[in-house]
Scaffold this motif. Structure first.
Motif, PDB file in Angstrom:
ATOM      1  N   ALA A  45      88.672  61.022   6.498  1.00  0.00           N
ATOM      2  CA  ALA A  45      88.549  61.905   5.307  1.00  0.00           C
ATOM      3  C   ALA A  45      88.427  61.292   4.030  1.00  0.00           C
ATOM      4  O   ALA A  45      87.999  61.523   2.968  1.00  0.00           O
ATOM      5  N   GLU A  46      88.710  59.938   3.898  1.00  0.00           N
ATOM      6  CA  GLU A  46      88.609  59.134   2.776  1.00  0.00           C
ATOM      7  C   GLU A  46      88.142  57.534   3.042  1.00  0.00           C
ATOM      8  O   GLU A  46      88.336  57.057   4.019  1.00  0.00           O
ATOM      9  N   ILE A  47      87.292  56.858   2.111  1.00  0.00           N
ATOM     10  CA  ILE A  47      86.680  55.684   2.403  1.00  0.00           C
ATOM     11  C   ILE A  47      86.686  54.956   0.929  1.00  0.00           C
ATOM     12  O   ILE A  47      86.337  55.727   0.029  1.00  0.00           O
ATOM     13  N   LYS A  48      86.749  53.817   0.954  1.00  0.00           N
ATOM     14  CA  LYS A  48      86.377  53.078  -0.189  1.00  0.00           C
ATOM     15  C   LYS A  48      85.009  52.651  -0.508  1.00  0.00           C
ATOM     16  O   LYS A  48      84.258  52.750   0.630  1.00  0.00           O
ATOM     17  N   MET A  49      84.488  52.674  -1.654  1.00  0.00           N
ATOM     18  CA  MET A  49      82.940  52.306  -1.727  1.00  0.00           C
ATOM     19  C   MET A  49      82.492  50.985  -0.979  1.00  0.00           C
ATOM     20  O   MET A  49      81.358  51.182  -0.400  1.00  0.00           O
ATOM     21  N   SER A  50      83.172  50.246  -0.880  1.00  0.00           N
ATOM     22  CA  SER A  50      83.048  48.738  -0.245  1.00  0.00           C
ATOM     23  C   SER A  50      82.533  49.218   1.304  1.00  0.00           C
ATOM     24  O   SER A  50      81.933  48.574   2.011  1.00  0.00           O
ATOM     25  N   GLU A  51      83.555  49.877   1.681  1.00  0.00           N
ATOM     26  CA  GLU A  51      83.387  50.258   3.172  1.00  0.00           C
ATOM     27  C   GLU A  51      82.251  51.315   3.437  1.00  0.00           C
ATOM     28  O   GLU A  51      81.679  51.212   4.379  1.00  0.00           O
ATOM     29  N   LEU A  52      81.989  52.263   2.438  1.00  0.00           N
ATOM     30  CA  LEU A  52      80.825  52.719   2.522  1.00  0.00           C
ATOM     31  C   LEU A  52      79.556  52.352   2.517  1.00  0.00           C
ATOM     32  O   LEU A  52      78.626  52.400   3.483  1.00  0.00           O
ATOM     33  N   LYS A  53      79.377  51.115   1.841  1.00  0.00           N
ATOM     34  CA  LYS A  53      78.353  50.451   1.653  1.00  0.00           C
ATOM     35  C   LYS A  53      78.190  49.689   3.030  1.00  0.00           C
ATOM     36  O   LYS A  53      76.999  49.425   3.467  1.00  0.00           O
ATOM     37  N   ALA A  54      79.352  49.164   3.626  1.00  0.00           N
ATOM     38  CA  ALA A  54      79.485  48.400   4.984  1.00  0.00           C
ATOM     39  C   ALA A  54      78.719  49.287   6.018  1.00  0.00           C
ATOM     40  O   ALA A  54      78.079  48.848   6.769  1.00  0.00           O
ATOM     41  N   VAL A  55      79.309  50.493   5.869  1.00  0.00           N
ATOM     42  CA  VAL A  55      78.925  51.524   6.921  1.00  0.00           C
ATOM     43  C   VAL A  55      77.046  51.791   6.754  1.00  0.00           C
ATOM     44  O   VAL A  55      76.621  51.660   7.777  1.00  0.00           O
ATOM     45  N   PHE A  56      76.718  51.816   5.736  1.00  0.00           N
ATOM     46  CA  PHE A  56      75.181  52.181   5.285  1.00  0.00           C
ATOM     47  C   PHE A  56      74.631  51.009   5.757  1.00  0.00           C
ATOM     48  O   PHE A  56      73.289  51.042   5.763  1.00  0.00           O
ATOM     49  N   ARG A  57      75.075  49.850   5.631  1.00  0.00           N
ATOM     50  CA  ARG A  57      74.311  48.457   6.027  1.00  0.00           C
ATOM     51  C   ARG A  57      74.484  48.035   7.580  1.00  0.00           C
ATOM     52  O   ARG A  57      74.097  47.257   7.815  1.00  0.00           O
ATOM     53  N   GLY A  58      75.184  48.902   8.280  1.00  0.00           N
ATOM     54  CA  GLY A  58      74.976  48.620   9.702  1.00  0.00           C
ATOM     55  C   GLY A  58      76.100  47.511  10.109  1.00  0.00           C
ATOM     56  O   GLY A  58      76.291  46.911  11.078  1.00  0.00           O
ATOM     57  N   THR A 146      83.527  66.828   3.486  1.00  0.00           N
ATOM     58  CA  THR A 146      83.269  66.183   2.436  1.00  0.00           C
ATOM     59  C   THR A 146      84.276  64.975   2.556  1.00  0.00           C
ATOM     60  O   THR A 146      85.347  65.081   2.619  1.00  0.00           O
ATOM     61  N   VAL A 147      83.613  63.762   2.393  1.00  0.00           N
ATOM     62  CA  VAL A 147      84.539  62.432   2.411  1.00  0.00           C
ATOM     63  C   VAL A 147      84.775  61.991   1.429  1.00  0.00           C
ATOM     64  O   VAL A 147      83.745  61.655   0.391  1.00  0.00           O
ATOM     65  N   LEU A 148      86.163  61.904   0.745  1.00  0.00           N
ATOM     66  CA  LEU A 148      86.292  61.121  -0.530  1.00  0.00           C
ATOM     67  C   LEU A 148      85.992  59.788  -0.371  1.00  0.00           C
ATOM     68  O   LEU A 148      86.478  59.084   0.307  1.00  0.00           O
ATOM     69  N   VAL A 149      85.341  59.139  -1.716  1.00  0.00           N
ATOM     70  CA  VAL A 149      85.074  57.885  -1.937  1.00  0.00           C
ATOM     71  C   VAL A 149      86.093  57.325  -3.133  1.00  0.00           C
ATOM     72  O   VAL A 149      85.891  58.044  -4.146  1.00  0.00           O
ATOM     73  N   ALA A 150      86.886  56.524  -2.715  1.00  0.00           N
ATOM     74  CA  ALA A 150      87.908  55.975  -3.722  1.00  0.00           C
ATOM     75  C   ALA A 150      88.708  57.364  -4.197  1.00  0.00           C
ATOM     76  O   ALA A 150      88.754  57.283  -5.607  1.00  0.00           O
ATOM     77  N   GLY A 151      88.979  58.173  -3.481  1.00  0.00           N
ATOM     78  CA  GLY A 151      90.015  59.451  -3.782  1.00  0.00           C
ATOM     79  C   GLY A 151      88.900  60.467  -4.633  1.00  0.00           C
ATOM     80  O   GLY A 151      89.636  61.432  -5.114  1.00  0.00           O
ATOM     81  N   LYS A 152      87.685  60.228  -4.828  1.00  0.00           N
ATOM     82  CA  LYS A 152      86.868  61.386  -5.612  1.00  0.00           C
ATOM     83  C   LYS A 152      85.721  61.871  -4.511  1.00  0.00           C
ATOM     84  O   LYS A 152      85.437  61.418  -3.634  1.00  0.00           O
ATOM     85  N   LYS A 153      85.410  63.250  -5.027  1.00  0.00           N
ATOM     86  CA  LYS A 153      84.489  63.870  -4.213  1.00  0.00           C
ATOM     87  C   LYS A 153      83.248  63.427  -4.317  1.00  0.00           C
ATOM     88  O   LYS A 153      82.198  63.548  -3.504  1.00  0.00           O
ATOM     89  N   THR A 154      82.896  63.118  -5.394  1.00  0.00           N
ATOM     90  CA  THR A 154      81.449  62.671  -5.879  1.00  0.00           C
ATOM     91  C   THR A 154      81.581  61.198  -6.358  1.00  0.00           C
ATOM     92  O   THR A 154      82.666  60.586  -6.806  1.00  0.00           O
ATOM     93  N   PHE A 155      80.632  60.449  -6.448  1.00  0.00           N
ATOM     94  CA  PHE A 155      80.413  59.174  -6.994  1.00  0.00           C
ATOM     95  C   PHE A 155      79.113  58.942  -7.687  1.00  0.00           C
ATOM     96  O   PHE A 155      78.058  59.614  -7.637  1.00  0.00           O
TER      97      PHE A 155
END
Length: 155
Positions: A45-58, A146-155
């Motif tokens: 339900a929530e992810i940090k920006m660094s984790e999001l980037k790690a996911v999208f970089r495989g 919608t997955v929260l990124v650092a507690g927010k719906k948008t970034f």
């Protein structure tokens, strides 16, 4: 040799426009807010920006519950795809395609599922557990969250 002041002034204006136009377009790209969406199964339900980037970089193969990470992307040749490329990868669309070609050729991660439209991305996310994508609008249905990124719906 004498330089015509009018020609010099016109040339200078043209040069300034060529220099400043990319800056203005880049600033406009930064104004668009992005939203992370995911299938109800697997994606947190929530992810940090660094984790999001790690996911999208495989760099992350599975979610916390063991579900396989499946990436969906809008084509990087679209305006939205290019903005996502800049914000997530710090690359242009061509560089992101090259990045994924190298990763998938090396067998490190399945390449992202790439789509022409946002509607195609939404359909894919709703039908595939563990799938995640980035769009420019909030979507919450019974199959998509919608997955929260650092507690927010948008970034």
């Amino acid at each position: 040799m004498r330089i015509n002041a009018f020609k010099y002034g016109s040339l200078l204006k043209y040069l300034l426009i060529c220099i400043l136009l990319p800056c203005c377009l880049s600033a406009k790209a930064q104004d668009i807010t992005l939203v992370v969406i995911g299938n109800q199964t697997g994606v947190p339900a929530e992810i940090k920006m660094s984790e999001l980037k790690a996911v999208f970089r495989g760099e992350r193969q599975r979610w916390g519950d063991g579900t396989k990470v499946v990436i969906a992307m809008i084509k990087t040749t679209t305006p939205l795809g290019n903005i996502i490329s800049e914000k997530i990868y710090s690359m242009n669309g061509d560089e992101v395609r090259g990045f994924w070609a190298r990763i998938s050729f090396a067998g490190k991660f399945d390449p992202p599922n790439v789509f022409n439209t946002e509607g195609e991305v939404e359909t894919f996310i709703s039908q595939n557990p563990g799938s995640i994508a980035i769009l420019n609008k909030v979507i919450t249905t019974s199959d998509i969250k919608t997955v929260l990124v650092a507690g927010k719906k948008t970034f």
